[in-house]
Write a protein that holds these residues in place. Structure first.
Motif, mmCIF file in Angstrom:
data_model
loop_
_atom_site.group_PDB
_atom_site.id
_atom_site.type_symbol
_atom_site.label_atom_id
_atom_site.label_comp_id
_atom_site.label_asym_id
_atom_site.label_seq_id
_atom_site.Cartn_x
_atom_site.Cartn_y
_atom_site.Cartn_z
ATOM 1 N N GLY A 168 -2.732 8.481 9.582
ATOM 2 C CA GLY A 168 -2.041 7.960 10.637
ATOM 3 C C GLY A 168 -0.754 8.321 9.702
ATOM 4 N N GLY A 169 -0.986 7.635 8.839
ATOM 5 C CA GLY A 169 0.082 7.226 7.726
ATOM 6 C C GLY A 169 0.355 8.440 6.952
ATOM 7 N N GLU A 195 10.721 3.753 15.865
ATOM 8 C CA GLU A 195 9.382 3.132 15.553
ATOM 9 C C GLU A 195 8.556 4.316 14.502
ATOM 10 N N PRO A 196 9.202 4.686 13.791
ATOM 11 C CA PRO A 196 8.657 5.632 13.164
ATOM 12 C C PRO A 196 7.518 5.025 12.191
ATOM 13 N N VAL A 197 6.706 3.581 12.663
ATOM 14 C CA VAL A 197 5.455 3.090 11.825
ATOM 15 C C VAL A 197 4.705 2.348 12.974
ATOM 16 N N SER A 251 -1.158 -2.434 7.114
ATOM 17 C CA SER A 251 -1.436 -1.725 5.640
ATOM 18 C C SER A 251 -0.826 -0.871 5.280
ATOM 19 N N VAL A 252 -0.745 0.140 6.128
ATOM 20 C CA VAL A 252 -0.196 1.411 5.990
ATOM 21 C C VAL A 252 1.373 1.422 6.294
ATOM 22 N N GLN A 253 2.043 0.357 7.419
ATOM 23 C CA GLN A 253 3.104 0.423 7.609
ATOM 24 C C GLN A 253 4.192 -0.345 6.250
ATOM 25 N N ALA A 254 4.202 -0.490 5.290
ATOM 26 C CA ALA A 254 4.742 -1.320 3.950
ATOM 27 C C ALA A 254 4.835 0.570 2.966
ATOM 28 N N GLN A 255 4.386 0.707 2.935
ATOM 29 C CA GLN A 255 3.840 1.933 2.564
ATOM 30 C C GLN A 255 4.797 2.438 2.532
ATOM 31 N N VAL A 256 4.498 3.556 3.865
ATOM 32 C CA VAL A 256 5.515 4.248 4.779
ATOM 33 C C VAL A 256 7.059 4.247 4.799
ATOM 34 N N LEU A 257 7.482 2.881 4.841
ATOM 35 C CA LEU A 257 8.747 1.621 5.028
ATOM 36 C C LEU A 257 9.244 2.092 3.471
ATOM 37 N N ASN A 258 8.588 1.577 2.726
ATOM 38 C CA ASN A 258 9.197 1.864 1.086
ATOM 39 C C ASN A 258 8.855 3.389 0.703
ATOM 40 N N LEU A 259 8.684 3.897 0.983
ATOM 41 C CA LEU A 259 8.597 5.079 1.107
ATOM 42 C C LEU A 259 10.279 6.442 1.562
#
Ligand code: ADP
Ligand code: MG
Length: 313
Positions: free
Chosen positions: A147-148, A170-172, A178-186
């Motif tokens: 998903g990520g 609602e992108p994350v 656990s994956v949300q933060a990585q995608v938001l940082n990206l």
């Protein structure tokens, strides 16, 4: 001051008896992230679709880089779309399962006549690297990724036409925490690098706080409070914002009342102030008179009768 990239004035959308969006106004300056937060059914996604004119407004103006989108004809609108891209909640639904990643990333360029075949392929490779995926991913299909990773591909696709505005709905929300933060940082990194302007939508207050410079809180189709992030989180003025913050997970038992009761149906929006049926401070006037938006300090604004009476809430 330069003109805002996006300026929305008095935007409303009804679906038959349902007033999904009511008199929404905001603007976003270049390179900034504007957040919309609110419970499910508050009109966030409808606002996103209106802004991109995926659906037509009932009333209101949408100006994108000074151009009136609401009045634009299909052909013009199609050309404009290159400058405004969307990232959805569900990367499974938004990516075409029959297209390889290479095709997924070159197609938007092709559609908008950007670059020659070789340069499109080069752009696709670079985008993939930018979202942290190896070039071996190019010949694979969406279902082969987590998903990520799929959301990373959707982000790369949104950037493929080098848009001025990205609308992320609602992108994350569909991703593991656990994956949300990585995608938001990206997303933040890419936005910094590309100078993209963003409309960012989430029901999750923490996600919006992390991402957004300015925030609007929606309730039953209306913006009830709006302002700079630090004001919204540090000095929320509207009882709904206060209750939302008090109800957020990990907040402990604050002094303020948590959100109680269910959100009323959009078919039957309460008279006066729409929030009054759940508001701990509601009084007679709230059932009769809709509160107007009141200007507070530092660009914060909120619509609540208690503010008129200078009663601290
Ligand atoms: P959110 O994204 O904040 O959850 P939506 O914008 O999806 O809210 O929905 C706002 C309201 O509009 C809801 O009551 C929803 O049921 C209604 N709505 C949204 N789209 C449609 C549609 N195409 N037809 C009828 N009602 C709709
Ligand atoms: Mg939604």
């Amino acid at each position: 001051m330069p003109a805002p990239v996006l300026e929305v004035r008095g935007l409303s959308k009804s679906f038959k008896a349902v007033k999904a969006v009511r008199n929404v106004s905001f603007s976003i300056a270049k390179g900034r992230t504007f957040g919309i937060v609110g419970e499910s059914g508050s009109g966030k996604s409808t606002t996103a679709r209106l802004v991109l004119r995926l659906i037509d407004p009932t009333t209101g103006d949408i100006r994108f880089q000074g151009v009136d989108l609401a009045a634009m004809r299909q052909e013009e609108l199609r050309r404009q779309r290159r400058h405004m891209q969307m990232i959805f909640q569900d990367p499974f639904g938004s990516l075409n399962g029959r297209m390889t990643v290479r095709e997924t990333l070159t197609e938007p360029q092709l559609v908008h006549g950007i670059g020659a075949p070789a340069s499109r392929a080069e752009v696709a490779r670079n985008l993939l690297a930018e979202v942290g995926l190896p070039s071996s991913a190019l010949d694979r299909f969406p279902h082969e990724f987590s998903g990520g990773q799929r959301q990373r591909i959707a982000i790369a696709r949104a950037l493929a036409t080098n848009p001025e505005l990205i609308v992320a709905d609602e992108p994350v929300s569909a991703l593991d925490v656990s994956v949300q933060a990585q995608v938001l940082n990206l997303m933040r990194d890419l936005q910094d690098r590309h100078g993209t302007t963003m409309l960012f939508i989430s029901h999750d207050l923490r996600v919006v706080q992390f991402m957004c410079d300015e925030i609007a809180v929606m309730y039953l189709g209306e913006i009830v409070e709006q302002g700079p992030r630090d004001r919204i989180y540090g000095a929320p003025a509207h009882p709904y914002t206060q209750a939302l913050l008090a109800s957020a997970p990990g907040k402990g038992a604050g002094k303020r009342a948590r959100l109680s009761g269910e959100i009323p149906s959009a078919h039957a929006v309460p008279s006066g102030c729409a929030f009054r049926t759940r508001c701990p401070h509601a009084h007679e006037r709230c059932a009769i008179e809709p509160p107007v938006m009141r200007q507070l300090d530092d660009g914060q604004q909120a619509a609540c009768h208690l503010l008129d009476q200078a009663v601290s809430v």
